[in-house]
Write a protein that holds these residues in place. Structure first.
Motif, PDB file in Angstrom:
ATOM      1  N   MET A 127       1.056  -6.522   7.733  1.00 59.51           N
ATOM      2  CA  MET A 127      -0.267  -6.119   7.235  1.00 59.51           C
ATOM      3  C   MET A 127      -0.776  -7.212   6.296  1.00 59.51           C
ATOM      4  N   TYR A 173      -2.169  -5.963  11.163  1.00 62.02           N
ATOM      5  CA  TYR A 173      -3.120  -4.970  10.644  1.00 62.02           C
ATOM      6  C   TYR A 173      -3.789  -5.585   9.417  1.00 62.02           C
ATOM      7  N   ALA A 207       0.521   2.896   6.153  1.00 57.41           N
ATOM      8  CA  ALA A 207       0.727   1.982   7.292  1.00 57.41           C
ATOM      9  C   ALA A 207       2.196   1.537   7.353  1.00 57.41           C
ATOM     10  N   PRO A 209       4.007  -1.293   6.654  1.00 58.15           N
ATOM     11  CA  PRO A 209       4.395  -2.500   7.384  1.00 58.15           C
ATOM     12  C   PRO A 209       5.759  -3.006   6.908  1.00 58.15           C
TER      13      PRO A 209
END
Ligand code: URA
Length: 290
Positions: A127, A173, A207, A209
Motif C-alpha cells: 500500500m 493499493y 487494508a 498490507p
C-alpha cells in the motif's frame, strides 16, 4: 464574442493554468461564515468560491445534533475525538469511506469536488500513501491520476507493480493522508493532518498490507511521527504502528514502511531519480522475501 476575443480568453486561461491558478475567486466579497448555518442534511459543498489563502485552522466544526437538527459546534479537540470515534468504528473500507464522506470536520471538504479515497487493489501486499489529491484527482475522485501520478505509475512499473495488474502479486493499493483536495494545491495544514491521521491509520489497518510505501515528506513524517525530512527518512525500512492510541489495540503488529520521494519532487528535481531507482530495487528485494 469574436474569434480574436476567444483566442485571447483561451490564452489567458492557459497562462493562469501554467501559473497554478486553478480555483476561481469571485469579485464580490462573500460571507465566509455562511456555511456554519447550513442546515444539517444539506449538501456539504459550499457555494463559497475556493480560496487559496494560506492554511485554514479548523477551529469550529458543525456536527449533527439529532435532537434539534441544529449544528452543534465542535472545537478542534472534539473534531479530533469524533474523527477517532468514526475511524475506530469502521469495520470495512466501505464503512470508512462513508465515515469520511459524512465527517464535517474538514473545511477542505467544502471546496473539494470529490472524495479521493483510494485506487488499486485493497487486498494487494503493498500500500502506498501519498499526501493529498490535486486538481485532477479531485475531478476524477481517484488518487495519483495527474502528471505526478503518471510518473509514479512509470516508477512502479520498473519493478512490475501496477495498481490494475492482472496478477495479484503485481498489484498495489494507493491512498493519501488527506482524502479531500486542499484548494489551490496548497500544502496540507498541520491541523488537517492531525484530523486525517485516525482515518488513514484505520485505512491501513483494514487494508492490512504487508509493506507500506510513504510517498513524500508529508506522508512519511505524519505516519512515522518523525521530525526529520524525507531525505533523511527515505531509503530505509521503518516499523510502522498507528500513532492514534485508540487504534493501537486493533493492529496485529508493525508493518515495514519505506519512505520514498514524492513524484512531484522528482519532476522538479530529476537528478534525484537515481534515489527513486535504488528505492524501487529495495522494494523489489523486500517483495521477494515476502
Ligand atoms: N499527490 C499526492 O500526494 N496524491 C495524489 O493523489 C496526487 C498528487
Amino acid at each position: 464574442m469574436t474569434a480574436a476575443q476567444k483566442t485571447a480568453f483561451i490564452e489567458a486561461l492557459r497562462w493562469y493554468q501554467e501559473q497554478g491558478v486553478t480555483d476561481a475567486l469571485a469579485d464580490a466579497p462573500q460571507d465566509a461564515t455562511a456555511w456554519l448555518n447550513t442546515p444539517i442534511g444539506a449538501p456539504a459543498r459550499s457555494t463559497l468560491p475556493a480560496k487559496n489563502t494560506g492554511s485554514p485552522a479548523p477551529t469550529l466544526t458543525p456536527a449533527v445534533s439529532h435532537e434539534n437538527q441544529q449544528p452543534a459546534f465542535l472545537g478542534v479537540a472534539e473534531a479530533r475525538a469524533e474523527a477517532v470515534r468514526l475511524a475506530a468504528a469502521a469495520q470495512t473500507l466501505e464503512d470508512l469511506k462513508s465515515a469520511l464522506e459524512n465527517f464535517e470536520g474538514f473545511s477542505i471538504k467544502k471546496t473539494a469536488t470529490n472524495l479521493v479515497f483510494a485506487d488499486g487493489d485493497p487486498s494487494a501486499d503493498i500500500m502506498l500513501v501519498g499526501e493529498a489529491p490535486g486538481a485532477d484527482e479531485d475531478r476524477l475522485g481517484r488518487p495519483f491520476v495527474g502528471i505526478s501520478g503518471q510518473l509514479l505509475d512509470k516508477i512502479l512499473k520498473t519493478i512490475g507493480l501496477d495498481r490494475h495488474a492482472q496478477e495479484h502479486e503485481a498489484r498495489i493499493y494507493i491512498s493519501n493522508i488527506l482524502n479531500w483536495r486542499p484548494p489551490g494545491n496548497r500544502n496540507p495544514a498541520p491541523a488537517e493532518i492531525e484530523l486525517a491521521l485516525p482515518f488513514i491509520e484505520r485505512h491501513i489497518q483494514i487494508a492490512a498490507p504487508k509493506l507500506l510505501l510513504f510517498c513524500g515528506g508529508v506522508s512519511a513524517k505524519a505516519l512515522l511521527n518523525a521530525e526529520q525530512g524525507i531525505s533523511r527518512l527515505r531509503g530505509r525500512w521503518h516499523p510502522y504502528t498507528p500513532r492514534t492510541s485508540e487504534l493501537a489495540g486493533l493492529s496485529s503488529g508493525p508493518i515495514p514502511a519505506l519512505a520514498v520521494y514524492h513524484p512531484s519532487y522528482l519532476l522538479r528535481t530529476p537528478a534525484q531519480k537515481k534515489h527513486a531507482w535504488s528505492d524501487m530495487l529495495e522494494i523489489q528485494r523486500k517483495i521477494k522475501g515476502l
